[in-house]
Design a protein around this motif. Sequence first.
Motif, short mmCIF file in Angstrom:
data_model
loop_
_atom_site.label_atom_id
_atom_site.label_comp_id
_atom_site.label_asym_id
_atom_site.label_seq_id
_atom_site.Cartn_x
_atom_site.Cartn_y
_atom_site.Cartn_z
N ARG A 52 28.37 -21.15 62.10
CA ARG A 52 29.25 -21.20 61.34
C ARG A 52 30.09 -20.08 61.84
O ARG A 52 29.73 -18.99 62.13
N THR A 54 33.59 -17.85 60.26
CA THR A 54 34.41 -17.85 58.99
C THR A 54 35.39 -16.61 59.49
O THR A 54 35.16 -15.62 59.85
N SER A 116 37.22 -21.79 57.61
CA SER A 116 35.77 -21.89 58.00
C SER A 116 35.29 -23.00 58.94
O SER A 116 35.73 -24.38 58.68
N ALA A 132 22.10 -27.31 51.62
CA ALA A 132 22.57 -26.19 50.98
C ALA A 132 23.70 -25.15 51.73
O ALA A 132 24.57 -24.62 51.01
N LEU A 133 23.46 -25.39 53.14
CA LEU A 133 24.47 -24.77 53.78
C LEU A 133 25.81 -24.93 53.56
O LEU A 133 26.88 -24.60 53.58
N GLU A 135 26.97 -27.05 51.21
CA GLU A 135 27.60 -26.75 49.66
C GLU A 135 28.09 -25.49 49.80
O GLU A 135 29.03 -25.25 48.97
N ASP A 136 27.28 -24.51 50.16
CA ASP A 136 27.61 -23.04 49.86
C ASP A 136 29.01 -22.77 50.64
O ASP A 136 29.88 -22.23 50.18
N SER A 137 29.26 -23.35 51.95
CA SER A 137 30.31 -23.30 52.70
C SER A 137 31.40 -23.72 52.14
O SER A 137 32.64 -23.52 52.28
N ARG A 139 32.02 -24.95 48.65
CA ARG A 139 32.19 -24.62 46.92
C ARG A 139 33.55 -23.85 46.77
O ARG A 139 33.59 -22.80 47.34
N THR A 343 30.48 -32.45 50.36
CA THR A 343 31.46 -31.64 49.93
C THR A 343 32.39 -32.47 48.90
O THR A 343 32.82 -31.64 47.96
N LEU A 346 30.97 -32.13 45.35
CA LEU A 346 31.14 -30.69 45.04
C LEU A 346 32.70 -30.86 44.03
O LEU A 346 32.87 -29.51 43.54
#
Length: 390
Positions: A52, A54, A116, A132-133, A135-137, A139, A343, A346
């Motif tokens: 990742r 950012t 990102s 989870a990664l 979705e966290d990235s 959201r 994605t 969400l």
Amino acid sequence: MIEDLEELVGCESFSSDLEAVARSAKVVAAMGARHLGAQPETIVVDGVTHLRWTFGEPKVLLLGHHDTVWPIGTLATHPWSVVDGIARGPGVFDMKAGLVQMFHALAGLETLDGVSVLVTGDEEAGSITSRALIEDSARGLAAAFVLEASADGGALKTARKGTSDYTLTVHGKAAHAGLEPWKGANAGIELAHQILTIAGMAAVVDSDEPGGAGGQGGPGGPGGSGDAAAPAGSGGPVAGTTVTPTVLSGGTTVNTVPALAHVGVDVRVPTLAAQAKVDTLMRALSPRLEGIRLEVRGGPNRPPMEAAQSARLFALAQRLAEGLGLGALTSASVGGASDGNFTAGLGVPTLDGLGAVGGGAHADHEHVVVAELPRRMELLRALVRAVLAA
């Protein structure tokens, strides 16, 4: 771009070989660092390596994966080549060309602030460690651009079905098949009844959907095949729900009433409502024979990416493509799922299929049209620039 693509294809990255995925991640990380001027965050989850980048406060996510479905050693039988403008090799279309286009697109931006980038290592294996990664990235962002390969003819993917996976286990009772079969509870016969019920679920679900699509169908018999595409809004083979019994097993010996039997079930749905309805029907299955117990495991995996979630971004892409002289863009609804489903699930506006133009994903004829690499790169760069400027 061709040199970068050769480098990625030359590093095999079969999803099930975690050491190979880790080696591939190092190659992708080094390439990304060259183009983006920054090293990525390396994230290892249950042995799977993800990357990742950012830059500043993220506003847009570029999403891809570096794993492939091709076992190590495939390069020996499917070597890298570029002949008559066509690039070939394992993973070239799905989706290493998309990664090359992404890095080159970002390298030409005036600033990366707000960008990102997430490159996962297990998309082909179901994104178990990366969901989870992802979705966290994603959201709360303004847009997600997915670098999966395009649909037929270079169409962008504006809708994807959601997926669910189930295993139905039938528990019966063994008995001697010749001496006293009536003392058993035949899990095989029960499984046959249940398979027929399961195969009929799609029609039930779609009859309840607005403008019901009529259930299963399409290329390859009931349920269609893989990522087959139909033009958005056209109906077609992937328009409705598909519920497909797949892997079957049961019994022990030919002279024993089977006490245990299993069937795997692949589900593809166009809407969240359809996904929930299938889940209800699967969990409501009941035995037909005495002495039988049913066990249902599994459930929804990826939510559907509905067309409304990509409409604004697709309209933007059409305008940008026209301005760049890239010609008219087309869109497609496809039966296969991607990380873009997460994605979109969400509520993040998501546009998929921005990667390579070519064909043959997961097949021996996998290939990329080389002339389209810079054209798709230009489109992606323009999309990211427009979202960042908004």
